[in-house]
Design a protein around this motif. Structure first.
Motif, PDB file in Angstrom:
ATOM      1  N   GLU A  23       0.757  -1.236  -0.184  1.00 37.41           N
ATOM      2  CA  GLU A  23       0.049  -0.116   0.083  1.00 37.41           C
ATOM      3  C   GLU A  23       0.783   1.400   0.145  1.00 37.41           C
ATOM      4  OE1 GLU A  23      -3.190   0.446  -0.281  1.00 37.41           O
ATOM      5  OE2 GLU A  23      -3.688  -1.471  -0.380  1.00 37.41           O
ATOM      6  N   ASP A  24       1.921   1.185   0.617  1.00 39.86           N
ATOM      7  CA  ASP A  24       2.969   2.449   0.722  1.00 39.86           C
ATOM      8  C   ASP A  24       3.402   2.604  -0.471  1.00 39.86           C
ATOM      9  OD1 ASP A  24       2.640   3.309   3.286  1.00 39.86           O
ATOM     10  OD2 ASP A  24       4.782   2.349   4.031  1.00 39.86           O
ATOM     11  N   ARG A  25       3.806   1.488  -1.285  1.00 38.69           N
ATOM     12  CA  ARG A  25       4.640   1.838  -2.634  1.00 38.69           C
ATOM     13  C   ARG A  25       3.467   2.332  -3.464  1.00 38.69           C
ATOM     14  NH1 ARG A  25       7.055  -3.058  -1.325  1.00 38.69           N
ATOM     15  NH2 ARG A  25       5.510  -4.354  -2.381  1.00 38.69           N
ATOM     16  N   GLU A  26       2.084   1.973  -3.273  1.00 37.54           N
ATOM     17  CA  GLU A  26       0.993   2.355  -4.439  1.00 37.54           C
ATOM     18  C   GLU A  26       0.831   3.597  -4.061  1.00 37.54           C
ATOM     19  OE1 GLU A  26      -3.477   1.069  -5.635  1.00 37.54           O
ATOM     20  OE2 GLU A  26      -2.056  -0.380  -4.467  1.00 37.54           O
ATOM     21  N   THR A  27       0.982   4.190  -2.756  1.00 42.24           N
ATOM     22  CA  THR A  27       0.341   5.651  -2.384  1.00 42.24           C
ATOM     23  C   THR A  27       1.476   6.601  -2.972  1.00 42.24           C
ATOM     24  OG1 THR A  27      -0.632   4.762  -0.539  1.00 42.24           O
ATOM     25  CG2 THR A  27      -0.067   6.983  -0.543  1.00 42.24           C
ATOM     26  N   GLU A  28       2.747   5.972  -2.876  1.00 38.98           N
ATOM     27  CA  GLU A  28       3.903   6.737  -3.302  1.00 38.98           C
ATOM     28  C   GLU A  28       3.748   7.129  -4.810  1.00 38.98           C
ATOM     29  OE1 GLU A  28       8.646   7.296  -2.341  1.00 38.98           O
ATOM     30  OE2 GLU A  28       7.874   5.349  -2.343  1.00 38.98           O
ATOM     31  N   LYS A  29       3.698   6.039  -5.389  1.00 39.88           N
ATOM     32  CA  LYS A  29       3.381   6.284  -6.954  1.00 39.88           C
ATOM     33  C   LYS A  29       2.400   7.080  -7.485  1.00 39.88           C
ATOM     34  CE  LYS A  29       5.019   1.568  -8.339  1.00 39.88           C
ATOM     35  NZ  LYS A  29       4.858   0.250  -9.068  1.00 39.88           N
ATOM     36  N   LEU A  30       1.271   7.268  -6.831  1.00 39.15           N
ATOM     37  CA  LEU A  30       0.055   8.014  -6.910  1.00 39.15           C
ATOM     38  C   LEU A  30       0.579   9.333  -6.682  1.00 39.15           C
ATOM     39  CD1 LEU A  30      -2.770   5.935  -5.420  1.00 39.15           C
ATOM     40  CD2 LEU A  30      -2.722   6.707  -7.839  1.00 39.15           C
ATOM     41  N   ILE A  31       1.073   9.703  -5.511  1.00 38.91           N
ATOM     42  CA  ILE A  31       1.418  11.040  -5.219  1.00 38.91           C
ATOM     43  C   ILE A  31       2.496  11.480  -6.181  1.00 38.91           C
ATOM     44  CG2 ILE A  31       2.681  12.463  -3.491  1.00 38.91           C
ATOM     45  CD1 ILE A  31       1.442  10.650  -1.446  1.00 38.91           C
ATOM     46  N   ASN A  32       3.557  10.752  -6.533  1.00 38.19           N
ATOM     47  CA  ASN A  32       4.517  11.249  -7.796  1.00 38.19           C
ATOM     48  C   ASN A  32       4.049  11.608  -8.932  1.00 38.19           C
ATOM     49  OD1 ASN A  32       6.506  11.255  -5.839  1.00 38.19           O
ATOM     50  ND2 ASN A  32       6.974   8.958  -6.063  1.00 38.19           N
ATOM     51  N   LYS A  33       2.936  10.513  -9.275  1.00 34.68           N
ATOM     52  CA  LYS A  33       2.123  10.467 -10.814  1.00 34.68           C
ATOM     53  C   LYS A  33       1.261  11.752 -10.568  1.00 34.68           C
ATOM     54  CE  LYS A  33      -1.209   8.224 -13.526  1.00 34.68           C
ATOM     55  NZ  LYS A  33      -1.988   6.976 -13.412  1.00 34.68           N
ATOM     56  N   THR A  34       0.639  12.207  -9.283  1.00 35.69           N
ATOM     57  CA  THR A  34       0.023  13.509  -9.333  1.00 35.69           C
ATOM     58  C   THR A  34       1.060  14.834  -9.482  1.00 35.69           C
ATOM     59  OG1 THR A  34      -1.654  12.436  -7.714  1.00 35.69           O
ATOM     60  CG2 THR A  34      -1.422  14.647  -7.747  1.00 35.69           C
ATOM     61  N   LYS A  35       2.100  14.673  -8.752  1.00 33.65           N
ATOM     62  CA  LYS A  35       2.919  15.656  -8.952  1.00 33.65           C
ATOM     63  C   LYS A  35       3.643  16.176 -10.443  1.00 33.65           C
ATOM     64  CE  LYS A  35       6.178  15.450  -5.659  1.00 33.65           C
ATOM     65  NZ  LYS A  35       7.197  15.139  -4.854  1.00 33.65           N
ATOM     66  N   SER A  36       3.682  14.897 -11.058  1.00 34.28           N
ATOM     67  CA  SER A  36       3.947  15.045 -12.280  1.00 34.28           C
ATOM     68  C   SER A  36       3.091  15.716 -13.425  1.00 34.28           C
ATOM     69  CB  SER A  36       4.266  13.831 -12.807  1.00 34.28           C
ATOM     70  OG  SER A  36       5.573  13.037 -12.324  1.00 34.28           O
ATOM     71  N   TYR A  37       1.749  15.188 -13.042  1.00 33.38           N
ATOM     72  CA  TYR A  37       0.475  15.804 -13.834  1.00 33.38           C
ATOM     73  C   TYR A  37       0.541  17.319 -13.471  1.00 33.38           C
ATOM     74  CZ  TYR A  37      -3.281  15.718 -16.954  1.00 33.38           C
ATOM     75  OH  TYR A  37      -4.131  15.741 -17.906  1.00 33.38           O
ATOM     76  N   TYR A  38       0.595  17.636 -12.370  1.00 35.37           N
ATOM     77  CA  TYR A  38       0.361  19.051 -11.808  1.00 35.37           C
ATOM     78  C   TYR A  38       1.472  20.117 -12.784  1.00 35.37           C
ATOM     79  CZ  TYR A  38       0.868  23.582  -9.167  1.00 35.37           C
ATOM     80  OH  TYR A  38       0.757  24.947  -8.979  1.00 35.37           O
ATOM     81  N   GLU A  39       2.709  19.266 -12.965  1.00 30.32           N
ATOM     82  CA  GLU A  39       3.631  20.102 -13.702  1.00 30.32           C
ATOM     83  C   GLU A  39       3.137  20.421 -15.279  1.00 30.32           C
ATOM     84  OE1 GLU A  39       7.395  18.165 -13.725  1.00 30.32           O
ATOM     85  OE2 GLU A  39       7.733  18.188 -11.541  1.00 30.32           O
ATOM     86  N   ILE A  40       2.254  19.349 -15.933  1.00 29.16           N
ATOM     87  CA  ILE A  40       1.835  19.586 -17.143  1.00 29.16           C
ATOM     88  C   ILE A  40       0.896  20.713 -16.869  1.00 29.16           C
ATOM     89  CG2 ILE A  40       0.357  18.500 -18.623  1.00 29.16           C
ATOM     90  CD1 ILE A  40       1.625  15.935 -18.139  1.00 29.16           C
TER      91      ILE A  40
END
Length: 352
Positions: A185-202
């Protein structure tokens, strides 16, 4: 096996179609080059497509110069092409033109594969036109077909990540999940947050776009999304601190552990309510919310008082959690103010 065709795939296919139609109409050879350029040039947002075109102009200028020098000095032998490609890649990277390296290589190879008639001005224009048609076709399709609703996509990602962090903040204090499950769950959560941050840059790149309707509302939402992502980061930091230290605190002092669990539960509920308020699903009474926040502040103060006079060992375990809770509460309080401000502006605009 899942087979999912997204808007970007469709747009890439349409860009290739448009490219081939234009090159057929003009009668250019090597249509494959233009099609590859269209695929490489398809970007996730309109502004990134626009920025990509500007970068292409510079990087292809570099590629053109080196390709012509390579033909004049070294000829069009495969080894010569390889040397020119290596030099131009190095220069493009040095200039910070990393995104268009592949397209520059395509331009160089296309130019250096000279016909039997040799290199002429018409030859250079035709070869450069292939790349230009591909890039411009990708830009036109990106603007006209399925223009992405970045705000909707980003908020959906924030909401998904928020639900995941809320879930972990509920189960960790109660220890209702096994260690392997927790790590997953930790790994999945970290991936989701990083994906969100990357999309925020877009979406952040779109601030200067001329294609945005209601630009003021868009810019305000950008600020809110930025703070939502900060909240996600602070929540994840708290999750890690709880996982690492809560068991030790249980052993040292069950009273302090109970205080932390109560505070985490209250802050988690506060976080959920702010997101629901942003979606207009709940109306949070400002006075009641002040009372709830005051109660949380009192609990945080009690936790700090508990820390005073504690030994080094207790500080080692308690301080990371206390610090994470305080930082998260501060970010949530700030996010609530922005969301309430948005709500007030919406009401005044509607004349309520």
């Amino acid at each position: 096996m899942e087979f999912n065709i997204g808007p970007r795939m469709v747009k890439t296919g349409l860009a290739v179609v448009l490219t081939l139609l234009i090159t057929n109409m003009i009668g250019l050879e090597l249509q494959l080059v233009a099609a590859i350029a269209a695929v490489l040039a398809m970007q996730p947002s309109i502004m990134r497509s626009f920025a990509y075109i500007k970068e292409v102009l510079i990087s292809n200028g570099v590629g053109l110069v080196f390709a012509l020098l390579g033909i004049l000095l070294l000829g069009s032998h495969p080894l010569s092409v390889g040397v020119v490609v290596i030099i131009s890649i190095a220069i493009n990277i040095k200039l910070g033109l990393n995104k268009t390296v592949s397209l520059t290589v395509l331009t160089i190879v296309t130019l250096m594969l000279a016909s039997s008639d040799g290199v002429s001005f018409i030859y250079v224009i035709e070869r450069l036109s292939l790349v230009a048609i591909g890039v411009l076709s990708a830009f036109i399709i990106n603007v006209l077909i399925y223009p992405p609703d970045h705000q909707k996509i980003l908020f959906a990602m924030i909401k998904e990540a928020s639900e995941k962090t809320n879930f972990l903040l509920r189960v960790i204090p109660n220890q209702t999940m096994s260690l392997p499950q927790m790590k997953g769950e930790d790994r999945e959560t970290e991936k989701l947050i990083n994906k969100t941050k990357s999309y925020y840059e877009i979406i952040s790149d779109e601030k200067t776009s001329l294609f945005i309707r209601k630009k003021i509302d868009f810019l305000r939402n950008i600020v809110i999304y930025k703070h939502m992502i900060r909240v996600l980061e602070k929540k994840y930091t708290l999750i890690q601190s709880l996982e690492k230290n809560l068991d030790h605190i249980e052993t040292i002092s069950s009273g302090k552990s109970h205080l932390i669990k109560k505070l985490v539960s209250e802050i988690n509920m506060y976080s959920e309510n702010i997101l629901l308020m942003y979606e207009d699903k709940v109306i949070l009474d400002k006075d009641l919310q002040k009372v709830a926040k005051s109660a949380m502040r009192v609990t945080i103060n009690n936790l700090i008082e508990e820390l005073q006079g504690s030994g080094f060992e207790k500080w080692t375990y308690l301080f990371p959690i206390a610090s994470s809770i305080i930082e998260l509460f501060y970010e949530l309080d700030k996010l609530e103010r922005f969301v309430r401000l948005k709500e007030l502006r919406g009401r005044s605009r509607d004349g309520k």
